[in-house]
Scaffold this active site. Structure first.
Site, mmCIF file in Angstrom:
data_model
loop_
_atom_site.group_PDB
_atom_site.id
_atom_site.type_symbol
_atom_site.label_atom_id
_atom_site.label_comp_id
_atom_site.label_asym_id
_atom_site.label_seq_id
_atom_site.Cartn_x
_atom_site.Cartn_y
_atom_site.Cartn_z
ATOM 1 N N CYS A 172 3.166 16.703 -12.320
ATOM 2 C CA CYS A 172 4.161 16.087 -13.204
ATOM 3 C C CYS A 172 4.422 14.619 -12.855
ATOM 4 O O CYS A 172 5.173 13.943 -13.557
ATOM 5 C CB CYS A 172 5.469 16.870 -13.169
ATOM 6 N N HIS A 206 0.824 -1.226 0.000
ATOM 7 C CA HIS A 206 0.000 0.000 0.000
ATOM 8 C C HIS A 206 0.851 1.268 0.000
ATOM 9 O O HIS A 206 0.393 2.340 0.397
ATOM 10 C CB HIS A 206 -0.960 -0.016 1.190
HETATM 11 C C1 BV8 Z 1 -8.425 -1.885 -5.212
HETATM 12 C C2 BV8 Z 1 -2.784 2.838 2.650
HETATM 13 C C3 BV8 Z 1 -8.924 -2.009 -7.583
HETATM 14 C C4 BV8 Z 1 -3.255 4.201 3.005
HETATM 15 C C5 BV8 Z 1 -4.667 1.265 2.737
HETATM 16 C C6 BV8 Z 1 -13.184 -7.158 -2.663
HETATM 17 C C7 BV8 Z 1 -14.108 -7.296 -1.658
HETATM 18 C C8 BV8 Z 1 -14.508 -6.135 -0.930
HETATM 19 C C9 BV8 Z 1 -13.971 -4.862 -1.183
HETATM 20 C C10 BV8 Z 1 -13.053 -4.750 -2.166
HETATM 21 C C11 BV8 Z 1 -12.676 -5.870 -2.911
HETATM 22 N N1 BV8 Z 1 -11.759 -5.452 -3.799
HETATM 23 C C12 BV8 Z 1 -11.553 -4.102 -3.664
HETATM 24 C C13 BV8 Z 1 -12.335 -3.650 -2.674
HETATM 25 C C14 BV8 Z 1 -12.368 -2.295 -2.220
HETATM 26 C C15 BV8 Z 1 -11.299 -1.990 -1.132
HETATM 27 C C16 BV8 Z 1 -11.497 -2.819 0.111
HETATM 28 O O1 BV8 Z 1 -10.854 -3.831 0.328
HETATM 29 N N2 BV8 Z 1 -12.391 -2.316 0.983
HETATM 30 C C17 BV8 Z 1 -12.609 -2.996 2.284
HETATM 31 C C18 BV8 Z 1 -12.595 -1.938 3.373
HETATM 32 C C19 BV8 Z 1 -13.908 -3.745 2.255
HETATM 33 N N3 BV8 Z 1 -9.951 -2.229 -1.665
HETATM 34 C C20 BV8 Z 1 -9.375 -1.219 -2.365
HETATM 35 O O2 BV8 Z 1 -9.907 -0.155 -2.615
HETATM 36 C C21 BV8 Z 1 -7.968 -1.509 -2.871
HETATM 37 N N4 BV8 Z 1 -7.850 -1.143 -4.258
HETATM 38 O O3 BV8 Z 1 -9.053 -2.887 -4.950
HETATM 39 O O4 BV8 Z 1 -8.230 -1.377 -6.491
HETATM 40 C C22 BV8 Z 1 -10.324 -1.680 -7.377
HETATM 41 C C23 BV8 Z 1 -10.627 -0.342 -7.238
HETATM 42 C C24 BV8 Z 1 -11.974 -0.033 -7.038
HETATM 43 C C25 BV8 Z 1 -12.995 -1.013 -6.898
HETATM 44 C C26 BV8 Z 1 -12.630 -2.351 -7.068
HETATM 45 C C27 BV8 Z 1 -11.291 -2.690 -7.310
HETATM 46 C C28 BV8 Z 1 -6.919 -0.620 -2.144
HETATM 47 C C29 BV8 Z 1 -6.945 -0.842 -0.685
HETATM 48 C C30 BV8 Z 1 -5.743 -0.117 -0.055
HETATM 49 C C31 BV8 Z 1 -6.204 1.050 0.799
HETATM 50 N N5 BV8 Z 1 -5.063 1.625 1.516
HETATM 51 N N6 BV8 Z 1 -3.587 1.822 3.361
HETATM 52 C C32 BV8 Z 1 -2.946 4.593 4.434
HETATM 53 O O5 BV8 Z 1 -2.431 3.752 5.203
HETATM 54 O O6 BV8 Z 1 -3.189 5.767 4.735
HETATM 55 S S1 BV8 Z 1 -5.563 0.022 3.537
HETATM 56 C C33 BV8 Z 1 -5.145 0.173 5.213
HETATM 57 O O7 BV8 Z 1 -6.217 -0.421 5.913
HETATM 58 C C34 BV8 Z 1 -3.923 -0.585 5.662
HETATM 59 O O8 BV8 Z 1 -2.872 -0.515 4.725
HETATM 60 C C35 BV8 Z 1 -4.472 -2.006 5.802
HETATM 61 O O9 BV8 Z 1 -4.483 -2.655 4.575
HETATM 62 C C36 BV8 Z 1 -5.892 -1.745 6.208
HETATM 63 C C37 BV8 Z 1 -6.024 -1.914 7.684
HETATM 64 O O10 BV8 Z 1 -6.084 -3.284 7.886
HETATM 65 P P1 BV8 Z 1 -5.078 -3.961 8.947
HETATM 66 O O11 BV8 Z 1 -3.687 -3.590 8.624
HETATM 67 O O12 BV8 Z 1 -5.460 -5.376 8.978
HETATM 68 O O13 BV8 Z 1 -5.427 -3.214 10.324
HETATM 69 P P2 BV8 Z 1 -6.794 -3.314 11.160
HETATM 70 O O14 BV8 Z 1 -6.778 -2.151 12.069
HETATM 71 O O15 BV8 Z 1 -7.950 -3.546 10.271
HETATM 72 O O16 BV8 Z 1 -6.600 -4.661 12.011
HETATM 73 C C38 BV8 Z 1 -5.549 -4.754 12.930
HETATM 74 C C39 BV8 Z 1 -5.431 -6.236 13.251
HETATM 75 O O17 BV8 Z 1 -4.294 -6.397 14.100
HETATM 76 C C40 BV8 Z 1 -6.648 -6.791 14.017
HETATM 77 O O18 BV8 Z 1 -6.950 -8.078 13.496
HETATM 78 C C41 BV8 Z 1 -6.138 -6.884 15.468
HETATM 79 O O19 BV8 Z 1 -6.732 -7.978 16.157
HETATM 80 C C42 BV8 Z 1 -4.651 -7.150 15.235
HETATM 81 N N7 BV8 Z 1 -3.774 -6.685 16.339
HETATM 82 C C43 BV8 Z 1 -3.866 -5.515 17.038
HETATM 83 N N8 BV8 Z 1 -2.820 -5.441 17.929
HETATM 84 C C44 BV8 Z 1 -2.062 -6.562 17.738
HETATM 85 C C45 BV8 Z 1 -2.663 -7.353 16.714
HETATM 86 N N9 BV8 Z 1 -2.161 -8.527 16.297
HETATM 87 C C46 BV8 Z 1 -1.010 -8.960 16.921
HETATM 88 N N10 BV8 Z 1 -0.371 -8.246 17.895
HETATM 89 C C47 BV8 Z 1 -0.868 -7.059 18.336
HETATM 90 N N11 BV8 Z 1 -0.228 -6.396 19.320
HETATM 91 ZN ZN ZN Z 2 5.678 18.231 -10.170
#
Ligand code: BV8
Ligand code: ZN
Length: 244
Positions: free
Chosen positions: A134, A123
């Site tokens: 640009c 990501h």
């Molecule tokens: C795309 C960068 C083509 C920016 C990020 C299929 C099905 C459904 C939806 C979609 C699909 N395909 C596409 C989609 C749409 C969308 C999507 O997935 N939506 C979701 C919300 C349903 N995907 C996209 O848009 C992707 N692009 O598909 O392009 C396309 C385009 C349009 C339409 C169709 C296709 C791009 C997605 C990337 C977005 N950018 N980040 C920034 O950071 O500012 S995503 C961002 O959120 C992170 O990078 C990461 O990926 C996500 C967060 O998830 P996690 O990292 O898992 O964190 P989270 O807080 O959720 O969970 C934390 C976990 O850690 C928990 O399980 C917790 O229990 C655990 N934990 C906590 N503490 C600990 C721990 N584990 C161990 N030890 C600990 N101490």
């Molecule tokens: Zn520029």
């Protein structure tokens, strides 16, 4: 959290060799112990009452680029203060022992700071900026960064070098990540809710290619049903079991 590694993890660890191909997918949970808020960590993942999914979109940036830049500047400040934790360091050590490819959803750069090599930043990176006029992309580690930073070449507005919701993954990074998931013998998932695609889909690719799959998480995630081994607990405490 159990204070002993599950037997299956010990058995798997003891079969690792220098030839073993391991692909690792990490999420925000691996950086939680370094003080970086996760995305879906409830109250503490909100910034000024905004949910990350609301701000990490092209529409949000077009609507209010200053607001989005202030959010990224806040996160850059937190990350600059943070240190990689034992989970990040364990993966760097594991790379010395086995054929390890890390694919991270995190934009924080902590894997690199822990000494890991050729990390696939699925990501993008919060330390990269790209010019909207640009297209010039460069590393920018200023903290704080001017709120509407300008391109050194054309003075166009810069945006964070990350992949926003609705934007595609960089093709070369997507291909390399799918390839690493398809050709690994062990697929390790650490600290992800498995809610965001196509990143979460890499686990299915690995499983369908016959890899042994294991997950380290505080609690079961949306992909735990696909895992052979689940290791409950904080990754900073449990991941070191993978090497000692
Ligand atoms: C795309 C960068 C083509 C920016 C990020 C299929 C099905 C459904 C939806 C979609 C699909 N395909 C596409 C989609 C749409 C969308 C999507 O997935 N939506 C979701 C919300 C349903 N995907 C996209 O848009 C992707 N692009 O598909 O392009 C396309 C385009 C349009 C339409 C169709 C296709 C791009 C997605 C990337 C977005 N950018 N980040 C920034 O950071 O500012 S995503 C961002 O959120 C992170 O990078 C990461 O990926 C996500 C967060 O998830 P996690 O990292 O898992 O964190 P989270 O807080 O959720 O969970 C934390 C976990 O850690 C928990 O399980 C917790 O229990 C655990 N934990 C906590 N503490 C600990 C721990 N584990 C161990 N030890 C600990 N101490
Ligand atoms: Zn520029």
């Amino acid at each position: 959290m159990t204070d002993q590694p599950p037997d299956e993890l010990v058995a798997l660890r003891d079969r690792l060799t220098a030839e073993t191909r391991i692909t690792v997918l990490t999420g925000a949970g691996i950086s939680a112990a370094s003080g970086i808020p996760t995305f879906r960590g409830g109250q503490d993942s909100l910034w000024q009452n905004h949910r990350p999914e609301e701000l990490a979109t092209p529409a949000a940036f077009n609507r209010d680029p200053e607001l989005v830049w202030r959010w990224y500047d806040w996160r850059r400040g937190l990350i600059a203060q943070a240190e990689p934790n034992a989970a990040h360091r364990t993966l760097a050590h594991l790379q010395e022992r086995c054929q390890v490819q890390i694919v991270t959803q995190n934009v924080d750069g902590l894997h690199d700071r822990a000494g890991s090599r050729n990390v696939l930043e699925f990501h993008g990176s919060i330390w990269r900026v790209r010019c909207l006029s640009c297209g010039r992309e460069e590393t920018d580690e200023r903290v704080p960064i001017p709120i509407l930073p300008r391109c050194a070449q054309c003075h166009g507005l810069l945006r964070p070098g990350v992949v926003w919701f609705g934007e595609s993954i960089a093709p070369e990074i997507l291909d390399a990540s799918v390839d690493a998931a398809r050709h690994c013998q062990v697929f390790v998932v650490i600290g992800t809710s498995g809610a965001v695609y196509p990143a979460a889909g890499l686990a299915t690719v690995a499983r369908e290619s016959g890899a042994r799959t294991l997950e380290f998480n505080l609690a079961p995630s949306e992909i735990s049903s696909q895992m052979d081994i689940f290791v409950p607990g904080s990754a900073a405490e449990t991941l070191p079991w993978l090497i000692d």
